[in-house]
Design an enzyme around this catalytic site. Structure first.
Site, PDB file in Angstrom:
ATOM      1  N   GLU A   1       8.890  -8.879   4.967  1.00 10.82           N
ATOM      2  CA  GLU A   1       8.348  -8.947   6.319  1.00 10.82           C
ATOM      3  C   GLU A   1       8.419 -10.385   6.797  1.00 10.82           C
ATOM      4  O   GLU A   1       8.792 -11.287   6.035  1.00 10.82           O
ATOM      5  CB  GLU A   1       6.916  -8.409   6.355  1.00 10.82           C
ATOM      6  CG  GLU A   1       5.918  -9.213   5.536  1.00 10.82           C
ATOM      7  CD  GLU A   1       4.556  -8.526   5.392  1.00 10.82           C
ATOM      8  OE1 GLU A   1       4.486  -7.297   5.392  1.00 10.82           O
ATOM      9  OE2 GLU A   1       3.569  -9.270   5.279  1.00 10.82           O
TER      10      GLU A   1
ATOM     11  N   HIS B   1      -1.386  -9.225   7.886  1.00 11.80           N
ATOM     12  CA  HIS B   1      -1.336 -10.010   6.651  1.00 11.80           C
ATOM     13  C   HIS B   1      -1.415 -11.507   6.970  1.00 11.80           C
ATOM     14  O   HIS B   1      -0.781 -11.972   7.914  1.00 11.80           O
ATOM     15  CB  HIS B   1      -0.018  -9.760   5.905  1.00 11.80           C
ATOM     16  CG  HIS B   1       0.091  -8.382   5.338  1.00 11.80           C
ATOM     17  ND1 HIS B   1       1.303  -7.776   5.119  1.00 11.80           N
ATOM     18  CD2 HIS B   1      -0.846  -7.493   4.947  1.00 11.80           C
ATOM     19  CE1 HIS B   1       1.102  -6.561   4.609  1.00 11.80           C
ATOM     20  NE2 HIS B   1      -0.198  -6.374   4.496  1.00 11.80           N
TER      21      HIS B   1
END
Lengths: 377, 295
Positions: free
Chosen positions: B211, B249
Site C-alpha cells: 500500500e 494505517h
C-alpha cells in the site's frame, strides 16, 4: 497532528533555539500594538496549517506599526488554500545574510531518526530533493543516544566555514533533536534557519508535526490542536473512533479495514466513478459506529450513493448485518445504499438484510459497479 | 512446510486475560495452535480456559511452559514493554497485534530486540497463519484459509482476507500467510518475508499486497529482481489516496511526494512482477505466473 508556527516557535524557545521576538494577534489594532512594542521593522505572518503562505500573500514585511496594521487587516480573513486566516504572527524582521534548511523525520527504511540539512534554505525541501539532491546532507541518529556533539559539529561545518557560526548551528541541531524527540514529532523543521548580517543564527520559521499515536502522552500538545483547519467530518470521525478522509467524488463508502477501504476507493475509480471518502469502520459490528459512519458521509452533499463493503472475518457477517439493520431502522436515509458482505456466515447475513430491502452485491466488483450506477441516476 | 510458525510453535499470549487476548487465545486453540501459556502481570497462578497456565512474566512462561513464540494483545501504551520483555526472556518470534504504538517507541524497541536475536512481526498486524500445520498466531479468521503452495505477505488485514478468500475459492491454498503491519516502523518487512518464502519448499509462488507510504515495496522489487526465483504477484492499495493524508494505517501516507502507489507499481513492473489492477485479478495472475499450481 499539525501545530501552528507560533506554537512550534514556543517549543523552540523552551528548548533554547533562538527565535525572533513576536506576538500572535487576531486584530489589526493588536498588530499595531505588537509592532510598536517590538519597535523595529516586523513581518506579519498568516498562521494557517498549510504550506505556501508566502506565495499566497500571507507573509508581509512592515517597516512601522501603521504598515503592520495595514498588512494585518489584509491578511486576517484571507483564504489560503481553503483555510481562513484568523491569527497573524507579528515578528521582528531580521537582516538575512544566509538561509539554511534543517529538518528531522523518521527514516522508515533505516528505522532511525534522520536529520536533513541544506545550505539552500528558504526553499521547499521536496523541491531541493528533486532538483538538486546532492545539496541535502543526511545524518542518521541512534535513537538510544540522540544527536552526538561530534555529529552535529560535523554536519554544521558542512553548512558554514566560520567556526563561531558552526558552533551555534551545531547547538541548534542538537536542540531541535530534543524538540523532535520530546514532542514525539513526526517532523521538526526550521526553514529557513538564518544567519543574520550581525552574525547571529535565528530560526525565523518553525514547523512541528506530532505523531498521532503519541497524543495519549502528549496532552499539552494535543491542547494546541486547531480543528478549524480540519474537515468537520474528519473531526467528527476522530471523536467517534473512525478513520475518515474526505475526497471529492460522489460515491460514499464504508469499509472494514484500512487496506480494504483503500482498495475499495481505487476500485470505484477503476470502474469510472469517483470515491467521496475513505472510511475505515474497524472490526466492530456495533450499530453506533455504523450510524456515526453514515452520519459523517451524509454531511457531504456531493454523495449520491453509499457502498458498504464488509469482509466478515472474526466479526461474523450475521453480526454485522444485525448492526446494519439496527442502524438503518434508526436512520431516515434517502440515498441509495448497496451492501456487500462476504466471509463467515454470509448466507445468514443476506437473509437478515433482506428485511431492509437493501440492494446487496455478491462481490466487491459488483457492489462498486452498482454504486457508481446509482450515483449517476 | 511453512515459514515462521509450524507444529513446533509453542505460544505464550501476552495480555491473555484482556478482552481481545482471551477471545483470540480461544480462537487460536480451537484452530489447533499450541497455546502453552498466558501472561498478565499480577494474575499469575491462575488457569485460562481451565488448562492454560497464566504467569506474571514471560520469563516464567519460557522456563515453566517452554514457550518459544509470543503474541501480544496489550494496549499500545504497554505494548513496547511487552515486546521487549518477550525478547529479553529469550522468545525468538514475537507477533504484535496492538495498534497505535508511537513511532519513537518502536525506534527504540527494534534495536533492543534485534540485539537479542528476536524477530518481531508487526505491530498493528493480523498475525501469521500456516494452514498446513493448523497453526495461527494472531487474529486471522481461520475458516477462509486452505493448505497449499501460495505464500501471502501483506501490510493490511481485511484486504488480505479478501484476497485469501478468492485464492482459496479458486483452489489455491496457502503455505503461510503473514500480515507485516500497517505502521511506519515494523519488525519484519517484505524483503524478510520474501527471503523466508524463497527458502520454504512448500511455497511455489508469492502474493505481495502493499500500500501507499514508505519505500518497502520499491526495495522489495529490487530484491525480487536480484534474489527471488519464485513467481511473485503484487497488488498496491491506495492509488486514489490524496497526498499528506493518513489512510487509516499510520504508515499509509504519501509524504513529500514519496510513497505513491504509482511509484510502487512502476517499480514492480520494471522488474517483471505482474501487478493486479484490482484485487479480483490476483488469482488469475498467480495461475498465469505459476501455471503448474492450478488444481
Amino acid at each position: 497532528m499539525k501545530i501552528h508556527e507560533y506554537q512550534a516557535k514556543e517549543l523552540f524557545k523552551q528548548a533554547g533555539i533562538p527565535v525572533p521576538e513576536g506576538e500572535v494577534v487576531e486584530t489589526p489594532g493588536a498588530a499595531y500594538d505588537a509592532a510598536k512594542r517590538i519597535g523595529k521593522p516586523v513581518v506579519v505572518k498568516a498562521q494557517v496549517l498549510v504550506g505556501g503562505r508566502g506565495k499566497a500573500g500571507g507573509v508581509k514585511l512592515a517597516k512601522d506599526p501603521d504598515e503592520a496594521k495595514e498588512h494585518a487587516s489584509s491578511i486576517l480573513g484571507m483564504d489560503i488554500k481553503g483555510l481562513k486566516v484568523d491569527k497573524v504572527l507579528v515578528t521582528e524582521a531580521v537582516d538575512i545574510a544566509t538561509e539554511i534548511y534543517i529538518g528531522m523525520i523518521m527514516d522508515r527504511s533505516c528505522q532511525k531518526p534522520l536529520v536533513m540539512a541544506s545550505a539552500e534554505g528558504g526553499v521547499e525541501i521536496e523541491v531541493v530533493a528533486k532538483e538538486n539532491p546532492e545539496a541535502i546532507m543526511r545524518l542518521h541518529v541512534d535513537p538510544l543516544f540522540g544527536v552526538q556533539p561530534f555529529q552535529s559539529r560535523g554536519l554544521a561545518s558542512k553548512l558554514n566555514s566560520d567556526f563561531n557560526l558552526v558552533r551555534q548551528i551545531a547547538q541548534i541541531i542538537e536542540k531541535l533533536y530534543t524538540v523532535y524527540d520530546r514532542a514525539d514529532a513526526s517532523l521538526a523543521e526550521i526553514n529557513p534557519l538564518v544567519i543574520t548580517k550581525d552574525g547571529r543564527v535565528v530560526a525565523i520559521d518553525a514547523k512541528v508535526n506530532i505523531d498521532d499515536s503519541a497524543l495519549y502522552r502528549q496532552k499539552k500538545l494535543e491542547e494546541l490542536r486547531d480543528v478549524s483547519a480540519e474537515d468537520p467530518g474528519e473531526v467528527k470521525a476522530r471523536e467517534a473512533g473512525l478513520s475518515f478522509v474526505k475526497l471529492e467524488g460522489n460515491v460514499g463508502c464504508i469499509v472494514n479495514g484500512a487496506g480494504l477501504a483503500m482498495a475499495t476507493m481505487d476500485l470505484i475509480k477503476t470502474y469510472g466513478g469517483e470515491p467521496a471518502n475513505f472510511l475505515d469502520i474497524g472490526g466492530s459490528s456495533n450499530p453506533e459506529k455504523v450510524i456515526a459512519a453514515l452520519e459523517i458521509i451524509l454531511r457531504d452533499p456531493n454523495v449520491k450513493s453509499i457502498f458498504i463493503n464488509i469482509f466478515g472475518g472474526i466479526t461474523r457477517c450475521d453480526d454485522v448485518a444485525k448492526g446494519l439493520v439496527t442502524a438503518f431502522k434508526q436512520m431516515n436515509l434517502n440515498l441509495p445504499v448497496i451492501v456487500r458482505l462476504t466471509g463467515t456466515n454470509e448466507d445468514i447475513a443476506r437473509e437478515i438484510l433482506a428485511e431492509l430491502n437493501l440492494d446487496t452485491a455478491a462481490t466487491m466488483d459488483d457492489g462498486v459497479k452498482r454504486a457508481i450506477e446509482l450515483a449517476r441516476s | 512446510m511453512s515459514i515462521l510458525i509450524d507444529e513446533k510453535t509453542r505460544v505464550v499470549v501476552q495480555g491473555i486475560t484482556g478482552r481481545d487476548g482471551s477471545f483470540h487465545a480461544t480462537q487460536m486453540m480451537d484452530y489447533g495452535t499450541n497455546v502453552v501459556a498466558g501472561v498478565t502481570p499480577g494474575k499469575g497462578g491462575n488457569l485460562f480456559a481451565d488448562k492454560v497456565p497464566i504467569y506474571d512474566s514471560v520469563g516464567e512462561a519460557v522456563k515453566e511452559a517452554q514457550a518459544n513464540t509470543s503474541v501480544i494483545y496489550v494496549r499500545a501504551p504497554f505494548a513496547p514493554d511487552a515486546i521487549c520483555e518477550a525478547a529479553d526472556a529469550g522468545i525468538k518470534l514475537v507477533v504484535c497485534i496492538s495498534e497505535g504504538i508511537p513511532v519513537r517507541d518502536m525506534a527504540r524497541v527494534l534495536p533492543f530486540i534485534r540485539e537479542r536475536g528476536c524477530r518481531l512481526v508487526g505491530p498493528n498486524c493480523p498475525g501469521v497463519i500456516s494452514p498446513g500445520a493448523k497453526v495461527k498466531v494472531g487474529i486471522l479468521p481461520a475458516s477462509i484459509f486452505a493448505d497449499g503452495p501460495v505464500g501471502v505477505v501483506s501490510r493490511s488485514g481485511t484486504l488480505t482476507y479478501e484476497v485469501v478468500f478468492q485464492l482459496s475459492n479458486q483452489g489455491l491454498g496457502q503455505s503461510t500467510c503473514l500480515g507485516i503491519g500497517g505502521d511506519q516502523l515494523i519488525g519484519t518487512n517484505f524483503i524478510d518475508a520474501l527471503t523466508l518464502f524463497g527458502e520454504d519448499p512448500q511455497t511455489k509462488a508469492v502474493v505481495l499486497i502493499g500500500e501507499i507510504g514508505g519505500t518497502d515495496e520499491e526495495e522489495a522489487a529490487s530484491f525480487i529482481a536480484d534474489k527471488v526465483d519464485k513467481p511473485v504477484v503484487a497488488f498496491i492499495a491506495g492509488q486514489t489516496a490524496p497526498p499528506g493524508k493518513r489512510m487509516g494505517h499510520a504508515g499509509a501516507i504519501v509524504s513529500g511526494g514519496t510513497g505513491t502507489a504509482k511509484e510502487k507499481i512502476a517499480a514492480f513492473e520494471k522488474v517483471g512482477v505482474p501487478v493486479a489492477k484490482i484485487p479480483s485479478e490476483i488469482t488469475g495472475l498467480v495461475k498465469k505466473a505459476a501455471p503448474n499450481l492450478s488444481p
